[in-house]
Enzyme design. Structure first.
Site, PDB file in Angstrom:
ATOM      1  CB  CYS A  28      -0.904   0.001   1.234  1.00 49.76           C
ATOM      2  SG  CYS A  28       0.026   0.079   2.793  1.00 49.76           S
ATOM      3  CG  HIS A 140      -0.317  -4.631  15.904  1.00 52.93           C
ATOM      4  ND1 HIS A 140      -0.035  -3.399  15.346  1.00 52.93           N
ATOM      5  CD2 HIS A 140      -0.236  -5.535  14.888  1.00 52.93           C
ATOM      6  CE1 HIS A 140       0.198  -3.550  14.057  1.00 52.93           C
ATOM      7  NE2 HIS A 140       0.077  -4.825  13.748  1.00 52.93           N
ATOM      8  CD  GLU A 142      -2.441   0.828  13.598  1.00 53.19           C
ATOM      9  OE1 GLU A 142      -3.508   1.473  13.607  1.00 53.19           O
ATOM     10  OE2 GLU A 142      -2.161  -0.024  12.732  1.00 53.19           O
TER      11      GLU A 142
END
Length: 324
Positions: A28, A140, A142
């Site tokens: 992406c 995680h 993030e």
């Protein structure tokens, strides 16, 4: 890891296999940007350039950058004084760039701009006096990075609908929710519905937190899953968005398996498969997709069909100091 099967007899007839290749798939804009930041830092400073945490969750990508001179570390303390450092695409707690600045390090933030958007939303919500319910997976990077944007206790992690039912907030009228960008759209929708049911006054994000790339790749899997006998998702086992693609395929009624590289293909698992779906997580490069297809072609008479669900044209700017 699945062990590779012995090579087939090249003289044996190959059964036909239709490949339904999902598009969009693979890299992406945020991943492209993060990798480019490391490459440009290497061009500017020379090796070594230190990277805090894996730049993206893909061993092939990490190893390729390591071969060019990137050194991956888990904490800023492992970065020598005077060395340049890049922060991963997943984002870092606010204390990390502050510490880098205090040490006088040259640092570049490769955090995906869509993750940074969530960080800024979290700060605004806390300034408004709201407690944040953050939908994500414990541990995680993030999630760790987003929690590190606000004071301790300002945010509560929500992983399941059961977590919603156990909530007992001090002020149900002063809640907001945000989400990890790489989650399953369907799973998040169910949790959000539970939050809205229990706390009608909860404030939603200004925009959809699940990123366009995650949503698009999941939609592309849904577009082909029903026509497939099975599906291979190319990605790393620590890649949240890749694991979610496996779950999406299975939810659509198709058996699915995650593979990191072509050598991980279990041909016994593919016995009887005539139509095979293929996709790749947002941190998996296209070269790995071709590698998998080429390996399949050693056992099957492959016919490729790319199924385009939507076109992507997103491009993110490089940080100041590295842009051409």
């Amino acid at each position: 890891m699945v062990q590779a099967s012995p090579e087939a007899d090249p003289s044996a007839p190959r059964p036909p296999l239709d490949l339904l290749i999902a598009a969009p798939r693979g890299f992406c804009a945020g991943v492209d940007r993060a990798i480019r930041i490391v490459e440009l830092a290497l061009e500017r400073f020379g090796a070594p350039v230190f990277v805090r945490h894996e730049i993206v969750h893909n061993r092939f990508v990490v190893d390729a950058l390591r071969a060019k001179g990137a050194v991956f570390v888990e904490e800023l303390d492992a970065v020598p004084d005077g060395a340049p450092v890049v922060f991963s695409a997943h984002g870092v707690p606010k204390a990390v760039p502050h510490k880098a600045a205090e040490r006088g390090l040259d640092f570049f933030d490769a955090t995906c701009p869509l993750v940074s958007k969530v960080h800024r939303q979290a700060e605004r919500l806390v300034d408004q006096g709201r407690h944040i319910l953050f939908i994500g997976h414990a541990g995680h990077p993030e999630v760790i990075g987003t929690f590190g944007q606000v004071p301790p206790g300002a945010m509560t992690l929500i992983e399941t609908e059961a977590d919603v039912e156990r909530l007992a907030p001090a002020d149900p009228e002063a809640l907001a929710f945000l989400t990890q960008t790489t989650l399953s759209v369907d799973d998040t929708a169910a949790i959000v519905a539970a939050l809205r049911r229990r706390f009608p006054a909860i404030q939603a994000p200004r925009g959809e937190d699940i990123c366009y790339a995650t949503s698009n790749r999941q939609a592309a899997v849904k577009a082909i899953a029903a026509a497939c006998d099975a599906m291979l998702v190319i990605g790393a086992p620590n890649s949240s968005n890749s694991l979610r693609l496996v779950e999406v395929a299975e939810r659509e009624g198709t058996r699915a398996r995650l593979v990191q590289r072509a050598e991980c293909i279990d041909f016994a698992w593919l016995a009887g498969v005539a139509k095979l779906g293929i996709t790749a997580g947002a941190s998996a490069p296209e070269v790995l997709v071709r590698e998998v297809i080429d390996r399949l072609a050693t056992r099957f008479a492959v016919t490729e069909h790319e199924i385009v669900a939507t076109a992507e044209r997103m491009v993110f700017k490089l940080p100041h100091g590295l842009a051409a």
